[in-house]
Design an enzyme around this catalytic site. Structure first.
Site, short mmCIF file in Angstrom:
data_model
loop_
_atom_site.label_atom_id
_atom_site.label_comp_id
_atom_site.label_asym_id
_atom_site.label_seq_id
_atom_site.Cartn_x
_atom_site.Cartn_y
_atom_site.Cartn_z
N ASP A 319 0.79 -1.23 0.00
CA ASP A 319 0.00 0.00 0.00
C ASP A 319 0.82 1.28 0.00
OD1 ASP A 319 -2.63 -0.89 -0.28
OD2 ASP A 319 -2.79 -1.42 1.84
N TYR A 407 -10.05 -0.05 2.58
CA TYR A 407 -9.62 -0.11 3.98
C TYR A 407 -9.24 1.24 4.53
CZ TYR A 407 -9.57 -4.85 5.80
OH TYR A 407 -9.94 -6.06 6.33
#
Lengths: 674, 674
Positions: A319, A407
């Site tokens: 990420d 998320y």
């Protein structure tokens, strides 16, 4: 409320005004500086129709540690600060350029083309352009039509494609379509069966394949906005605020935060998010500040999903390196993301074209009063004297929330007056789900659905979160060692002459090289301590900080699987490396489509000496996530972290002489009537 | 402040008044009930100069679970409640009697002499009498004189002596003297070299031996009362209170607490401390309360020290069974032990003579606003729509502090609207130390000093804390099973036809018997879930609660060492047993000088069936404690715990429809001027 808001106002204005006063070597690039960088580079690389030049990363070029330290230790910082430079990663005609700009001389100091594996971070603009492209792409529209879907309700999101042994790793991304149609919870309605690749440099569709028409989960049940939900509501909670009659206890001067016995610099980077630097604590006995953390920040997040099928196998995100944990940081909401007594900071970063953009409230800082007890004792053995001495606990929290698509990662850096630094990661947001044909476990035909049925026609897919922090600890100075203090069982010696058969004691090993310091936690009882071997307490104990780990998780992928090779920095929970300015990103400087040749694991294989050296600790907070229905349609926060705790760093309890809270100062409060 | 105090006042008065209204089957014995028990027993066993009869334990005789459940499930509890009975453990002429008194018929239902191993808990009065005895004992006074110590500054404390293979285990304790002389921090100035045994039944010195004259640590540096400490003070922290404009969100009706979606009964026992019973959560989708925890409480604390020498080998405390974790609970301080918005409860227990005594504020209950986020999501993929939905987290905490001599144990039971129950143990207070001849590590001659030099002539001795909780979970009913959901790595099947080589999936095993459910945590990746196999979600998932463990520690003593045999309940981090009314105390009903023949480990060896049964979970929070100088003279809290989290218990996120806090309701606050 008036007075209260007033307090907040004062603080933020202090921050804003003084942030422009002087520049700290670790301050993020300011708006004028970003403009300067853009102008300098634009001169050499004028952008035109024929000439594509994009800014993929712009950040502070970290000054030499020695220069920063001597500047920082000088009285009133009255010596020349380290040179102020910007580090830029740009794309030019399909090539990656690394450019260093000196902000004083306004000159390009270095400019080279990167030839190794992997690509720079994806910028938000590039992702938006790519997904817009797909939405307009005729074959894609035809596929949507064939599925009987309304184009205006289709959302396309971008996904990195990882690396699976390909020889060439052009700057391609995969895009995944979702169907809103009555939902705003994008991620819960994926349209599967298509392979859509976009070339980010050419900004062209590189591949389009409509493989099959899959099922589509329903929209109902995916709503999470209170304004659109129907009764019954609840559970209902009472409102509350933390009120500080004397105002907040911290001061923010530019990016330097001072609170209780702590002083640290807080910065922001598009890749790392928050960066804590030069954290030191005031020792009342020594009457001086003492160094603890030179620099600490998020280095990478590895999030592999556990479905090997065509639509999912590549979802093995890095990420921070691929999407930017700072770039994905969201504006925090007062009162909900952060309590009423919080103060907020904005971020200023460079866009794809190199010009500055501002995002408000990406960091909040607040004093945490959780009702905990800092220390206490009740003494009832002393005749005629009942003693109860208690200190309530307070800590200072710096928070960001990074939302990488579905998320939301809550990252808290918490400082305690007792000297502890706690770092916690909270997972919330929305699951990544796979559409299926069934609504009940009894209908499952496959032997493995790779997750849990969390809603009708919806499987929450199994996955991991590995959140790796880089912690350049300088415990009372730069020369540190890493101690593994194992607890070993001993037989009672005959000489003791007691019926007790056994006890445990500590067996201390100093890690000589990197290999000695690769730790899989939970395998044996040991204390992990970073010490300054040149400093001892008056009793001769080595001055140190201990790592108190939280619950741990290790990788379960095959060590030779491509995603695990790229994320080999998760092979151990703890690593120690000698300080190296170039070793910042555990997944490598270029994480997108990386081949694992520039990871923490690779660096560590050099097995360098780490005894009495300037060392860096790497710690990974791990989660194995088997989804459950409670995680749908939004997930209650699941938090984990770790603590760095002083261990023979102080001569005694550093909060022994903290004065108790003065009850008489409790405020008079009346509910506001409007 | 006015309004605020007012709020507190209301609540406590609600509590006090209604506590006398009706009696819940789990209510602790009331003052009248204790008097009644005393009268009934006193009739049969009139106390006289010739006849010694002491009350070692008086508590509620737990009613049959089936009766409690049918009473509890009946509408408005309009059926006959279970019989109300007291369980008394008494000593009469050196024998242990177990007496059950029925409070309705005012009759003794059973009365038998216990003939097994081990002795009842030590009462406070017995310990005080024993230490007073020693202070008056001529040979002891002579020893003090020989050491040149001033008797008026000598404090004697009581210690259990454990069991080390002795055939006879009379009710003896060891006593340890300390020298105040300028200190109030008793435990930091032990006078070693003497063996002093007291017979609690005869109340006589059973053995006295002055073995040697050891060193004595200095008094200076041991002070911790702010009133007696000298400048510099600090770090200084700002005052703060949690203000709830609408008042607290919970109601206490007798001992029943209702808050948000939670309802539970809170009780107090001299051995266990707080007992949480009949905890159930309101499910807004099902529009009813659902059972989770029938009964949960502290079962035992094992605290072995790691010095095998004559003065220390026996210090292997079973704090709850030997000293009473409820008996040792202290009166909590408003504003410091518990935040400003806390409500307090008193305890009423029986003294050694069977008459009731009251201790104020032994429990506090408060809403915790730590600034955490319950759940959130920011959605930025939806074109033209930026959504940020956040719910701040709030929880309800019930707290006690148990001070067993030097150590203060903070025990928190925390309830979250999301359905989680968190249990946390915080260690603070004062170390147990060993006097030594030296002040610096360089002077150490022994190869093992069994700890750390924490101050001049003072070693903080290595030790463990194992805190074992008994959790009688009833997940949506009594028939439950224990699932071990192992995460296993799989090779990607050829059929997937993707370059991904591996993934993990879950392999579910239901524990058939107790042996299947003995878990050493951290040895393999697995999820531990208690499910109700008779209930499934609408998607067919088994309804359950998952155990999320915190950092764990296991025993390091030799399995055949006496203390470890007595504390064999720590051999595993997690155990599951079938519900058995008599299996409540992990160390056995009689822990003092026990021989390990009535422990959780022994019960578990029967390897009973636990599938689809009413099962009980046992979880041990473990600490290995290598002291450090920061722990001197008082220790900053070190906290650990675990979480029970709903896992496919609800059909969806149970806090999805929690309304956000209304900002407009924030209060107007002004500092009080006095």
């Amino acid at each position: 409320m008036a007075l209260f808001h007033f307090t907040i106002f004062i603080i933020s204005s202090i921050f804003v005004t003084s942030s422009s006063s002087f520049i700290h070597p670790f301050d993020p690039l300011t708006e004028p500086e970003l403009r300067l960088v853009h102008n300098v580079i634009n001169k050499r690389y004028p952008v035109g129709p024929k000439h594509r030049f994009t800014y993929e990363y712009v950040g502070l070029n970290e000054p030499d540690k020695s220069l920063v330290l001597s500047w920082h230790s000088s009285r009133h910082h009255n010596i020349k600060p380290p040179p102020r430079q910007a580090f830029v990663i740009a794309r030019e005609n399909g090539k990656t350029r690394e450019i260093v700009v000196d902000l004083f001389s306004r000159a390009i100091l270095s400019d080279k083309i990167y030839v190794g594996n992997g690509n720079p971070m994806l910028t938000t603009e590039e992702q938006q352009a790519a997904t817009a492209l797909v939405l307009k792409f005729k074959p894609f529209r035809d596929s949507m039509m064939r599925r009987g879907l309304n184009m205006s309700e289709v959302v396309v999101t971008s996904s990195t494609m990882g690396w699976f042994g390909e020889a060439k790793t052009e700057r391609l991304i995969k895009t995944i379509p979702f169907y809103l149609n009555g939902s705003v919870n994008t991620y819960l309605r994926p349209i599967e069966g298509m392979t859509i690749l976009v070339d980010l440099d050419k900004m062209k569709i590189a591949k389009f394949k409509d493989r099959y028409k899959g099922p589509l989960p329903k929209a109902n049940g995916t709503e999470y906005r209170i304004s659109n939900l129907k009764p019954p509501f609840g559970p209902s909670l009472r409102d509350a605020i933390v009120f500080q009659p004397d105002g907040p206890g911290f001061k923010i001067d530019g990016h330097v935060v001072r609170w209780a016995n702590w002083e640290f610099h807080i910065s922001f980077d598009v890749r790392a998010g928050v960066i804590i630097s030069l954290a030191s604590i005031f020792d009342i006995d020594m009457n001086k500040y003492r160094q603890i953390l030179y620099k600490g920040h998020l280095s990478e997040m590895f999030v592999p999903y556990m479905d090997p099928s065509d639509d999912w196998y590549f979802i093995t995100y890095l990420d921070c390196g691929e999407f930017g944990c700072g770039q994905a940081a969201v504006s925090l909401e007062p009162y909900t993301d952060c309590p009423a007594n919080a103060v907020f900071m904005d971020s200023i970063t460079a866009g794809l074209d190199g010009t500055p953009t501002k995002k408000s409230n990406v960091i909040c800082i607040f004093e945490k009063y959780a009702g905990d007890i800092m220390w206490r004792h009740t003494e009832s053995e002393v005749p005629g004297l009942e003693i109860t001495e208690v200190r309530p606990d307070v800590s200072l929290v710096a928070r960001t929330v990074t939302t990488v698509g579905n998320y939301d990662y809550i990252v808290d850096y918490e400082f305690k007056p007792s000297g502890s630094i706690k770092i916690e990661v909270g997972l919330t947001g929305v699951l990544e789900v796979k559409p299926v044909e069934y609504v009940h476990t009894s209908e499952i035909k496959e032997d493995d659905i790779h997750g849990t049925i969390v809603a009708d026609y919806t499987v929450g897919v199994n996955h991991d979160h590995f959140v790796t922090f880089r912690l350049d600890l300088d415990i009372d100075g730069t020369d540190n060692s890493f101690i593994r203090n194992e607890l070993v069982t001993k037989k009672t010696p005959k000489s003791a002459n007691t019926p007790r058969k056994s006890y445990w004691t500590t067996s201390k090993k100093t890690a000589r090289t990197e290999a000695d310091a690769r730790v899989k936690l939970g395998q044996r009882p040991e204390e992990l301590v970073v010490v300054n071997p040149n400093r001892k307490t008056k009793h001769g104990n080595e001055i140190g900080y201990r790592l108190l780990s939280g619950p741990v998780a290790g990788p379960l992928l095959d060590q030779n699987d491509y995603p695990q090779i790229r994320a080999a920095f998760t092979n151990y929970n703890v690593w120690i490396t000698p300080y190296n300015k170039s070793e910042v990103w555990a997944s490598g400087l270029y994480a997108d489509r990386s081949q694992g040749d520039d990871t923490l694991n690779v660096w560590s294989q050099r097995n360098r000496e780490i005894e009495k050296k300037d060392i860096v600790m790497w710690y990974t907070v791990g989660f194995h996530h088997v989804p459950c229905q409670e995680d749908f349609p939004t997930m209650p926060t699941l938090a984990r972290g770790f603590e760095l705790r002083p261990t023979n760093f102080f001569e005694q309890n550093p909060v022994l002489k903290t004065k108790p809270i003065k009850l008489a100062k409790s405020p008079k409060c009346t509910p506001k009537n409007d």
